[in-house]
Design a protein around this motif. Structure first.
Motif, short mmCIF file in Angstrom:
data_model
loop_
_atom_site.label_atom_id
_atom_site.label_comp_id
_atom_site.label_asym_id
_atom_site.label_seq_id
_atom_site.Cartn_x
_atom_site.Cartn_y
_atom_site.Cartn_z
N SER A 190 0.82 -1.20 0.00
CA SER A 190 0.00 0.00 0.00
C SER A 190 0.86 1.26 0.00
N VAL A 191 0.69 2.05 -1.04
CA VAL A 191 1.38 3.34 -1.11
C VAL A 191 0.70 4.33 -0.17
N ASP A 192 -0.61 4.21 -0.02
CA ASP A 192 -1.35 5.12 0.86
C ASP A 192 -0.91 4.99 2.31
N ALA A 193 -0.73 3.77 2.77
CA ALA A 193 -0.33 3.55 4.17
C ALA A 193 1.04 4.15 4.45
N ILE A 194 1.98 3.94 3.56
CA ILE A 194 3.34 4.42 3.82
C ILE A 194 3.43 5.94 3.70
N ILE A 195 2.65 6.55 2.77
CA ILE A 195 2.70 8.01 2.65
C ILE A 195 2.00 8.66 3.84
N MET A 196 0.94 8.03 4.35
CA MET A 196 0.30 8.58 5.55
C MET A 196 1.22 8.47 6.76
N PHE A 197 1.98 7.39 6.85
CA PHE A 197 2.94 7.26 7.94
C PHE A 197 4.04 8.30 7.81
N LEU A 198 4.51 8.54 6.59
CA LEU A 198 5.54 9.56 6.37
C LEU A 198 5.02 10.95 6.72
N ILE A 199 3.82 11.28 6.28
CA ILE A 199 3.25 12.59 6.60
C ILE A 199 3.02 12.72 8.11
N PHE B 143 14.21 7.14 5.67
CA PHE B 143 14.06 5.71 5.39
C PHE B 143 12.64 5.39 4.92
N VAL B 144 11.64 6.01 5.54
CA VAL B 144 10.25 5.76 5.14
C VAL B 144 10.00 6.31 3.74
N TYR B 145 10.60 7.45 3.41
CA TYR B 145 10.46 7.98 2.05
C TYR B 145 11.08 7.02 1.03
N GLN B 146 12.20 6.41 1.37
CA GLN B 146 12.81 5.43 0.48
C GLN B 146 11.88 4.24 0.29
N MET B 147 11.21 3.79 1.35
CA MET B 147 10.24 2.70 1.25
C MET B 147 9.05 3.11 0.39
N TYR B 148 8.64 4.35 0.53
CA TYR B 148 7.56 4.89 -0.30
C TYR B 148 7.93 4.82 -1.78
N ARG B 149 9.15 5.19 -2.11
CA ARG B 149 9.60 5.12 -3.50
C ARG B 149 9.69 3.67 -3.98
N GLU B 150 10.11 2.75 -3.12
CA GLU B 150 10.20 1.34 -3.49
C GLU B 150 8.83 0.74 -3.74
N ARG B 151 7.81 1.24 -3.04
CA ARG B 151 6.45 0.74 -3.23
C ARG B 151 5.77 1.34 -4.45
N GLY B 152 6.46 2.20 -5.15
CA GLY B 152 5.91 2.74 -6.38
C GLY B 152 5.35 4.13 -6.26
N GLY B 153 5.60 4.81 -5.16
CA GLY B 153 5.09 6.16 -4.98
C GLY B 153 5.94 7.18 -5.69
N GLU B 154 5.32 8.28 -6.05
CA GLU B 154 6.01 9.40 -6.68
C GLU B 154 5.76 10.64 -5.86
N TYR B 155 6.75 11.49 -5.81
CA TYR B 155 6.59 12.76 -5.11
C TYR B 155 6.01 13.76 -6.08
N ILE B 156 4.73 14.07 -5.92
CA ILE B 156 4.06 15.03 -6.79
C ILE B 156 3.29 16.01 -5.90
N VAL B 157 3.59 17.29 -6.06
CA VAL B 157 2.88 18.34 -5.35
C VAL B 157 2.29 19.27 -6.39
N ASN B 158 1.00 19.51 -6.32
CA ASN B 158 0.35 20.41 -7.26
C ASN B 158 -0.46 21.42 -6.47
N LEU B 159 0.01 22.65 -6.43
CA LEU B 159 -0.67 23.71 -5.70
C LEU B 159 -1.36 24.70 -6.64
N GLY B 160 -1.61 24.31 -7.85
CA GLY B 160 -2.24 25.20 -8.80
C GLY B 160 -1.20 25.95 -9.61
N PHE B 161 -0.55 26.91 -8.99
CA PHE B 161 0.46 27.70 -9.68
C PHE B 161 1.84 27.05 -9.62
#
Length: 158
Positions: free
Chosen positions: A50-59, A106-124
Motif C-alpha cells: 500500500s502506497v497510501d499507508a506508507i505516505i500517511m505514515f511519512l506525513i 528511510f520511510v520515504y525510500q520505502m515509499y519510493r520502493e512501493r511505487g510512490g512518486e513525489y508530486i505536489v500540485n498547488l495550482g500555480f
C-alpha cells in the motif's frame, strides 16, 4: 549515495519504545499524537504494497516532528532540580525527536520502493517528475519492415 534498507518494523518499534518512555512525563497530546502515527505505521507494516499507508505514515512522522517540538517546549519541566524520571522521559522524547528526520528519510525510500512518486500540485506550483519524454515499453509502434518504400515511387510493370 544509496540509502541503506531499514526494516519498517524496526522503525516503528524504536519509535514506540521511545514514545512510551517519553510519555512518562509529557502531556496527553504528546501521547495521542505519537501513538496515532505509530498505529498508521502498523497499518503500513500490515499492508506491504500500500502506497497510501506508507505516505500517511511519512506525513504523520513529519507532522509529529513539529508537534513534538511544541510539546517538549511547552511541557519541559522548568524547575532546577529534575527528578531521574523527568530527565529520562525528557531525554527519550528528545532522542525520538532527533531520530524522526532520519526515520522520515528511510520511510520515504520505502515509499519510493512501493511505487510512490513525489508530486505536489498547488495550482500555480507543480513539483514532480516530467513524464513528457517517457515512452512505455508496453506500447510501441511496429516498425515498418521496408522504410524506404514510402519515399520511393512504385515501379511500373512492363
Amino acid at each position: 549515495m544509496e540509502v541503506p534498507a531499514v526494516n519498517l518494523k524496526a522503525i516503528v518499534l524504536v519509535h514506540w519504545l521511545l514514545t512510551t518512555w517519553g510519555c512518562l512525563e509529557f502531556s496527553d497530546s504528546y501521547t495521542w499524537g505519537n501513538f496515532t502515527v505509530l498505529a498508521v505505521g502498523v497499518w503500513a507494516i500490515a499492508q506491504r504494497d500500500s502506497v497510501d499507508a506508507i505516505i500517511m505514515f511519512l506525513i504523520g512522522l513529519l507532522i509529529t516532528i513539529l508537534l513534538d517540538i511544541i510539546n517538549i517546549s511547552l511541557f519541559y519541566p522548568r524547575h532546577s532540580s529534575l527528578s531521574d524520571l523527568e530527565r529520562f522521559s525528557s531525554g527519550m522524547a528528545i532522542f525520538s525527536l532527533l531520530l524522526k528526520p532520519l526515520s522520515c528519510l528511510f520511510v520515504y525510500q520505502m515509499y519510493r520502493e512501493r511505487g510512490g512518486e513525489y508530486i505536489v500540485n498547488l495550482g500555480f506550483l507543480s513539483v514532480g517528475r516530467d513524464r513528457s519524454s517517457y515512452q512505455s515499453i508496453d506500447q510501441h509502434d511496429a516498425p515498418c519492415p521496408y522504410p524506404d518504400l514510402d519515399s520511393k515511387p512504385a515501379p511500373h510493370p512492363f
